[in-house]
Design a protein around this motif. Structure first.
Motif, PDB file in Angstrom:
ATOM      1  N   LEU A   1       1.977  28.679   3.572  1.00 13.95           N
ATOM      2  CA  LEU A   1       1.169  29.696   2.898  1.00 13.95           C
ATOM      3  C   LEU A   1       1.140  31.010   3.673  1.00 13.95           C
ATOM      4  O   LEU A   1       0.652  32.014   3.172  1.00 13.95           O
ATOM      5  N   MET A   2       1.629  31.007   4.903  1.00 10.94           N
ATOM      6  CA  MET A   2       1.623  32.214   5.727  1.00 10.94           C
ATOM      7  C   MET A   2       2.970  32.921   5.712  1.00 10.94           C
ATOM      8  O   MET A   2       3.130  33.959   6.359  1.00 10.94           O
ATOM      9  N   VAL A   3       3.955  32.366   4.998  1.00 10.74           N
ATOM     10  CA  VAL A   3       5.295  32.959   4.932  1.00 10.74           C
ATOM     11  C   VAL A   3       5.764  32.968   3.484  1.00 10.74           C
ATOM     12  O   VAL A   3       5.119  32.413   2.604  1.00 10.74           O
ATOM     13  N   SER A   4       6.916  33.592   3.240  1.00 11.39           N
ATOM     14  CA  SER A   4       7.454  33.685   1.883  1.00 11.39           C
ATOM     15  C   SER A   4       8.948  33.924   1.973  1.00 11.39           C
ATOM     16  O   SER A   4       9.548  33.838   3.048  1.00 11.39           O
ATOM     17  N   ASP A   5       9.570  34.264   0.838  1.00 13.27           N
ATOM     18  CA  ASP A   5      11.003  34.545   0.863  1.00 13.27           C
ATOM     19  C   ASP A   5      11.314  35.637   1.885  1.00 13.27           C
ATOM     20  O   ASP A   5      12.277  35.541   2.649  1.00 13.27           O
ATOM     21  N   LEU A   6      10.497  36.678   1.890  1.00 13.31           N
ATOM     22  CA  LEU A   6      10.590  37.731   2.900  1.00 13.31           C
ATOM     23  C   LEU A   6       9.218  37.869   3.545  1.00 13.31           C
ATOM     24  O   LEU A   6       8.266  38.305   2.908  1.00 13.31           O
ATOM     25  N   THR A   7       9.134  37.497   4.797  1.00 17.52           N
ATOM     26  CA  THR A   7       7.872  37.561   5.533  1.00 17.52           C
ATOM     27  C   THR A   7       7.887  38.780   6.436  1.00 17.52           C
ATOM     28  O   THR A   7       8.727  38.897   7.336  1.00 17.52           O
ATOM     29  N   LEU A   8       6.983  39.699   6.190  1.00 17.84           N
ATOM     30  CA  LEU A   8       6.876  40.931   6.971  1.00 17.84           C
ATOM     31  C   LEU A   8       5.987  40.653   8.182  1.00 17.84           C
ATOM     32  O   LEU A   8       4.781  40.482   8.045  1.00 17.84           O
ATOM     33  N   VAL A   9       6.583  40.589   9.347  1.00 18.68           N
ATOM     34  CA  VAL A   9       5.845  40.273  10.574  1.00 18.68           C
ATOM     35  C   VAL A   9       5.350  41.589  11.150  1.00 18.68           C
ATOM     36  O   VAL A   9       6.110  42.361  11.746  1.00 18.68           O
ATOM     37  N   THR A  10       4.073  41.844  10.975  1.00 16.91           N
ATOM     38  CA  THR A  10       3.513  43.176  11.236  1.00 16.91           C
ATOM     39  C   THR A  10       3.037  43.309  12.689  1.00 16.91           C
ATOM     40  O   THR A  10       1.841  43.457  12.964  1.00 16.91           O
ATOM     41  N   ASP A  11       3.999  43.274  13.605  1.00 13.81           N
ATOM     42  CA  ASP A  11       3.696  43.429  15.021  1.00 13.81           C
ATOM     43  C   ASP A  11       4.975  43.818  15.743  1.00 13.81           C
ATOM     44  O   ASP A  11       6.013  44.040  15.117  1.00 13.81           O
ATOM     45  N   VAL A  12       4.904  43.885  17.072  1.00 13.89           N
ATOM     46  CA  VAL A  12       6.081  44.185  17.892  1.00 13.89           C
ATOM     47  C   VAL A  12       6.288  43.047  18.886  1.00 13.89           C
ATOM     48  O   VAL A  12       5.332  42.378  19.290  1.00 13.89           O
TER      49      VAL A  12
END
Length: 422
Positions: free
Chosen positions: A197-208
């Motif tokens: 539930l925390m990921v998807s086809d494209l998961t945008l990882v909003t950090d560095v």
């Protein structure tokens, strides 16, 4: 056309979707917004975007219940949404996506879109997982929780709680039954686990990588250690910090406390209760500083202390560089705003994603964590006093600020979406 489906019961998810939508438009991509409702829906409309209200509606009371249940997600028997609400939501979303010829759905915790995007035959992108993504769990980077989601597990040994935090979400299937019952009826791909539930086809990882602790190469090359726990084809892409920059004025009473004449702390607890907010403010004030309260949607009540100023929704990105410390729940947007501002913070994390956000700031030496059960007590006063007295927290916050400087998280998220579609 790209469809953005924010859950407007969350300020962070609403502002994320707004920022991504604006960045897509800047790249010449048409977008549409839709939501089931929530107290922050006006943020999209205030920014000039038409917003379609989908049924079934989530009014303020339903959103509040959703938030209360979310904190306990993973507790045996808990259903985050009833089956009839899921069915109606999925059908309404799929009809909206088809009507607009959407090429992709981008969500901010609108979980029924895991099914509606499949029903519409388009890929799904998400950013609501923030930094709580599978490589973090596989490397054991999720912290020991300050608050366990399952009652009766608070007193387990720290080592066992750390193991649970990093391994069990991939094995938890009961938490997603509320979706999979309807997925089976519609004959669409189910959601395999709580972790998925925390990921998807494209998961945008909003950090560095420098903050999260997972290299860029490892993030891009990730393949699941338990493939059965995730949908096939799940992809993760670093896009950088993504937080709100709301074009709101700073009210005159708030501006008056930003004169630098005395220490000032900004308290913003948008996912709390009014009772917790009031208790925390009093404990912060007991530490000595003046207090600016971003009450957002909460009714704070009357204030007779000239050292406390209460306002509604505030432009946190403008305030945080001017205050001495921040007290927040731990949503990634608020934590990252503090990081980007070089301002130390005290976090009160409610659930695993917030636990990680706050812990990342703690690891960087710029923050302290206080468990929700201790936040209304002396522990909060002591934490604020320590933050204000020790200049090392400010120095480390300013170091982290340099790591985030110049990164266009919204722009990189928009570009990742377009690259995925291409």
């Amino acid at each position: 056309m790209i469809a953005l489906l924010p859950h407007c019961g969350f300020l962070s998810e609403t502002t994320r979707m707004l920022a991504i939508g604006q960045a897509l438009v800047a790249r010449g991509q048409p977008v549409v917004f839709a939501t089931h409702g929530g107290p922050y829906a006006h943020v999209i409309e205030d920014a000039g975007f038409p917003l379609t209200r989908l049924g079934p509606p989530m009014d303020d009371a339903r959103c509040a219940q959703f938030l209360r249940d979310l904190v306990q997600l993973g507790r045996p028997g808990l259903r985050l949404q009833p089956a009839d609400e899921v069915r109606a939501s999925v059908q309404a979303e799929a009809a909206f996506l088809r009507a607009h010829g959407a090429r992709m759905a981008v969500i901010g915790f609108t979980l029924t879109a895991y099914l509606s995007s499949r029903l519409a035959g388009i890929p799904l992108a998400s950013s609501h997982g923030g930094s709580l993504v599978p490589p973090v769990l596989e490397q054991g980077l999720a912290p020991v929780p300050t608050q366990m989601p399952i009652p009766g597990t608070e007193w387990l040994p720290r080592r066992l709680k750390h193991w649970i935090a990093n391994t069990q979400s991939e094995k938890m299937t009961d938490a997603v039954k509320f979706l999979n019952q309807v997925a089976a009826e519609l004959r669409v791909e189910p959601v395999p686990s709580l972790a998925s539930l925390m990921v998807s086809d494209l998961t945008l990882v909003t950090d560095v990588p420098e903050v999260l602790g997972v290299s860029r190469a490892a993030m891009a090359a990730w393949r699941p250690r338990r493939p059965q726990a995730y949908r096939a084809g799940t992809r993760l892409v670093y896009t950088g910090p993504l937080f709100a920059r709301l074009p709101l004025p700073v009210p005159a009473p708030v501006q008056a406390l930003l004169d630098g004449r005395a220490p000032t702390v900004y308290v913003v607890l948008s996912s709390s209760t009014p009772q917790l907010l009031r208790a925390v403010v009093q404990r912060v004030r007991a530490a000595g500083p003046r207090v600016i309260v971003g009450a957002t949607i909460h009714d704070f009540g009357p204030v007779d202390d000239p050292g406390i100023v209460v306002a509604g929704l505030l432009p946190s990105h403008a305030l945080m560089p001017q205050v001495d410390a921040v007290v927040c729940m731990g949503g990634q947007g608020t934590v990252q705003t503090a990081m980007a501002s070089g301002t130390p913070l005290v976090g009160i994390p409610l659930h695993p994603e917030q636990e990680l956000n706050v812990d990342l700031a703690v690891r960087q030496g710029m923050a302290l964590a206080v468990a929700p059960r201790h936040a209304p007590g002396a522990a909060m006063t002591a934490a604020v006093q320590r933050l204000l007295a020790d200049g090392g927290f400010r120095q480390q916050a300013q170091r982290v600020q340099r790591l985030y400087a110049g990164i266009d998280g919204a722009g990189q998220a928009a570009q990742a979406i377009l690259d995925h579609l291409a």
